[in-house]
Design a protein around this motif. Structure first.
Motif, PDB file in Angstrom:
ATOM      1  N   VAL A   1     -45.391 102.594  60.441  1.00 56.36           N
ATOM      2  CA  VAL A   1     -45.645 102.903  61.850  1.00 56.36           C
ATOM      3  C   VAL A   1     -44.430 103.651  62.388  1.00 56.36           C
ATOM      4  O   VAL A   1     -43.299 103.190  62.254  1.00 56.36           O
ATOM      5  CB  VAL A   1     -45.906 101.628  62.687  1.00 56.36           C
ATOM      6  N   TYR A   2     -44.678 104.818  63.019  1.00 57.74           N
ATOM      7  CA  TYR A   2     -43.601 105.712  63.422  1.00 57.74           C
ATOM      8  C   TYR A   2     -43.801 106.217  64.848  1.00 57.74           C
ATOM      9  O   TYR A   2     -44.928 106.476  65.271  1.00 57.74           O
ATOM     10  CB  TYR A   2     -43.540 106.921  62.482  1.00 57.74           C
ATOM     11  N   LEU A   3     -42.696 106.362  65.542  1.00 56.60           N
ATOM     12  CA  LEU A   3     -42.672 106.969  66.871  1.00 56.60           C
ATOM     13  C   LEU A   3     -42.170 108.394  66.719  1.00 56.60           C
ATOM     14  O   LEU A   3     -41.082 108.612  66.178  1.00 56.60           O
ATOM     15  CB  LEU A   3     -41.738 106.187  67.798  1.00 56.60           C
ATOM     16  N   LEU A   4     -42.949 109.357  67.193  1.00 56.56           N
ATOM     17  CA  LEU A   4     -42.524 110.749  67.215  1.00 56.56           C
ATOM     18  C   LEU A   4     -42.342 111.154  68.670  1.00 56.56           C
ATOM     19  O   LEU A   4     -43.249 110.959  69.487  1.00 56.56           O
ATOM     20  CB  LEU A   4     -43.568 111.659  66.559  1.00 56.56           C
ATOM     21  N   THR A   5     -41.170 111.673  69.011  1.00 55.54           N
ATOM     22  CA  THR A   5     -40.917 112.163  70.364  1.00 55.54           C
ATOM     23  C   THR A   5     -40.533 113.632  70.288  1.00 55.54           C
ATOM     24  O   THR A   5     -39.979 114.095  69.295  1.00 55.54           O
ATOM     25  CB  THR A   5     -39.798 111.366  71.063  1.00 55.54           C
ATOM     26  N   TYR A   6     -40.837 114.368  71.362  1.00 51.75           N
ATOM     27  CA  TYR A   6     -40.525 115.796  71.416  1.00 51.75           C
ATOM     28  C   TYR A   6     -40.757 116.311  72.828  1.00 51.75           C
ATOM     29  O   TYR A   6     -41.304 115.597  73.680  1.00 51.75           O
ATOM     30  CB  TYR A   6     -41.356 116.595  70.398  1.00 51.75           C
ATOM     31  N   THR A   7     -40.358 117.547  73.059  1.00 51.50           N
ATOM     32  CA  THR A   7     -40.613 118.226  74.319  1.00 51.50           C
ATOM     33  C   THR A   7     -41.670 119.292  74.072  1.00 51.50           C
ATOM     34  O   THR A   7     -41.623 119.999  73.067  1.00 51.50           O
ATOM     35  CB  THR A   7     -39.326 118.879  74.855  1.00 51.50           C
ATOM     36  N   LEU A   8     -42.619 119.383  74.991  1.00 55.10           N
ATOM     37  CA  LEU A   8     -43.687 120.376  74.887  1.00 55.10           C
ATOM     38  C   LEU A   8     -43.736 121.191  76.168  1.00 55.10           C
ATOM     39  O   LEU A   8     -43.730 120.633  77.264  1.00 55.10           O
ATOM     40  CB  LEU A   8     -45.038 119.673  74.687  1.00 55.10           C
ATOM     41  N   ILE A   9     -43.770 122.498  76.003  1.00 54.51           N
ATOM     42  CA  ILE A   9     -44.071 123.395  77.119  1.00 54.51           C
ATOM     43  C   ILE A   9     -45.456 123.956  76.821  1.00 54.51           C
ATOM     44  O   ILE A   9     -45.645 124.670  75.829  1.00 54.51           O
ATOM     45  CB  ILE A   9     -43.041 124.524  77.266  1.00 54.51           C
ATOM     46  N   LEU A  10     -46.431 123.582  77.640  1.00 55.38           N
ATOM     47  CA  LEU A  10     -47.819 124.004  77.460  1.00 55.38           C
ATOM     48  C   LEU A  10     -48.249 124.775  78.694  1.00 55.38           C
ATOM     49  O   LEU A  10     -48.277 124.219  79.794  1.00 55.38           O
ATOM     50  CB  LEU A  10     -48.719 122.782  77.247  1.00 55.38           C
ATOM     51  N   ASN A  11     -48.531 126.061  78.492  1.00 57.42           N
ATOM     52  CA  ASN A  11     -48.930 126.928  79.601  1.00 57.42           C
ATOM     53  C   ASN A  11     -47.968 126.815  80.784  1.00 57.42           C
ATOM     54  O   ASN A  11     -48.377 126.752  81.937  1.00 57.42           O
ATOM     55  CB  ASN A  11     -50.367 126.624  80.030  1.00 57.42           C
ATOM     56  N   GLY A  12     -46.656 126.734  80.471  1.00 51.45           N
ATOM     57  CA  GLY A  12     -45.622 126.729  81.493  1.00 51.45           C
ATOM     58  C   GLY A  12     -45.199 125.357  81.999  1.00 51.45           C
ATOM     59  O   GLY A  12     -44.216 125.254  82.719  1.00 51.45           O
ATOM     60  N   ARG A  13     -45.896 124.289  81.656  1.00 51.10           N
ATOM     61  CA  ARG A  13     -45.543 122.945  82.122  1.00 51.10           C
ATOM     62  C   ARG A  13     -44.777 122.207  81.022  1.00 51.10           C
ATOM     63  O   ARG A  13     -45.242 122.087  79.902  1.00 51.10           O
ATOM     64  CB  ARG A  13     -46.785 122.151  82.501  1.00 51.10           C
ATOM     65  N   ARG A  14     -43.594 121.689  81.375  1.00 44.49           N
ATOM     66  CA  ARG A  14     -42.734 120.977  80.419  1.00 44.49           C
ATOM     67  C   ARG A  14     -43.007 119.476  80.503  1.00 44.49           C
ATOM     68  O   ARG A  14     -42.980 118.887  81.579  1.00 44.49           O
ATOM     69  CB  ARG A  14     -41.258 121.241  80.731  1.00 44.49           C
ATOM     70  N   THR A  15     -43.277 118.876  79.336  1.00 47.38           N
ATOM     71  CA  THR A  15     -43.473 117.436  79.257  1.00 47.38           C
ATOM     72  C   THR A  15     -42.685 116.884  78.083  1.00 47.38           C
ATOM     73  O   THR A  15     -42.432 117.580  77.106  1.00 47.38           O
ATOM     74  CB  THR A  15     -44.961 117.057  79.061  1.00 47.38           C
ATOM     75  N   ARG A  16     -42.292 115.620  78.216  1.00 49.96           N
ATOM     76  CA  ARG A  16     -41.730 114.869  77.090  1.00 49.96           C
ATOM     77  C   ARG A  16     -42.895 114.089  76.517  1.00 49.96           C
ATOM     78  O   ARG A  16     -43.655 113.463  77.260  1.00 49.96           O
ATOM     79  CB  ARG A  16     -40.624 113.923  77.555  1.00 49.96           C
ATOM     80  N   ARG A  17     -43.038 114.119  75.206  1.00 44.79           N
ATOM     81  CA  ARG A  17     -44.170 113.484  74.539  1.00 44.79           C
ATOM     82  C   ARG A  17     -43.698 112.372  73.612  1.00 44.79           C
ATOM     83  O   ARG A  17     -42.629 112.476  73.003  1.00 44.79           O
ATOM     84  CB  ARG A  17     -44.957 114.507  73.713  1.00 44.79           C
ATOM     85  N   ALA A  18     -44.516 111.346  73.511  1.00 43.64           N
ATOM     86  CA  ALA A  18     -44.260 110.239  72.588  1.00 43.64           C
ATOM     87  C   ALA A  18     -45.598 109.857  71.968  1.00 43.64           C
ATOM     88  O   ALA A  18     -46.573 109.616  72.688  1.00 43.64           O
ATOM     89  CB  ALA A  18     -43.660 109.046  73.318  1.00 43.64           C
TER      90      ALA A  18
END
Length: 146
Positions: free
Chosen positions: A106-123
């Protein structure tokens, strides 16, 4: 559907702000596998049908959206099914991937995503089983541009 993909390493500023965010070298293969699967639900090579998304998600999968709302698996599948009837053109850039082992397989993957100009932190919490990777949980949080 037109998709533009950009995966980049952390910038120097990002690395200074988050110096502890590094993936243990022993997880390099897991990280590589998961980076190919994210951003979640935006990779048509892993499927675009409800059946594909059902196979990808655990029966008790749930999501916390960027709005802060919690969504059941059934709701997420309904939204994805509707989205892929007429797939939107998307441009996205993902960066700063980090993988952490939470328990056996079981693993946690985190990253930053810019989708169509909107920046989000993802987990995303992933489980690796005999049939491959399954998503247990996903969250997106809107953040301000640095």
């Amino acid at each position: 559907m037109a998709i533009a993909l950009f995966v980049r390493p952390l910038t120097e500023q990002e690395a200074k702000m988050e110096p502890g965010l590094a993936t243990d070298e022993r997880l390099r293969g897991v990280l590589d596998d998961l980076v190919r699967r994210e951003p979640l639900f935006h990779r048509p090579e892993f499927g675009t049908t409800r059946a594909d998304f059902e196979a990808m998600t655990a029966p008790d999968f749930w999501e916390t959206g960027a709005s802060g709302e919690c969504y059941s698996r059934a709701h997420v599948l309904d939204v994805l099914e509707e989205r892929y009837k007429a797939p939107p053109a998307e441009e996205w850039e993902a960066s700063g991937f980090r993988c952490q082992e939470l328990a056996a397989d079981v693993y946690l993957l985190t990253y930053t995503l810019i989708l169509n100009g909107r920046r989000t932190r993802r987990a995303t919490i992933w489980r690796q089983g005999a049939d491959g990777w399954t998503v247990l949980y996903h969250q997106g949080t809107v953040v301000q541009d640095p």
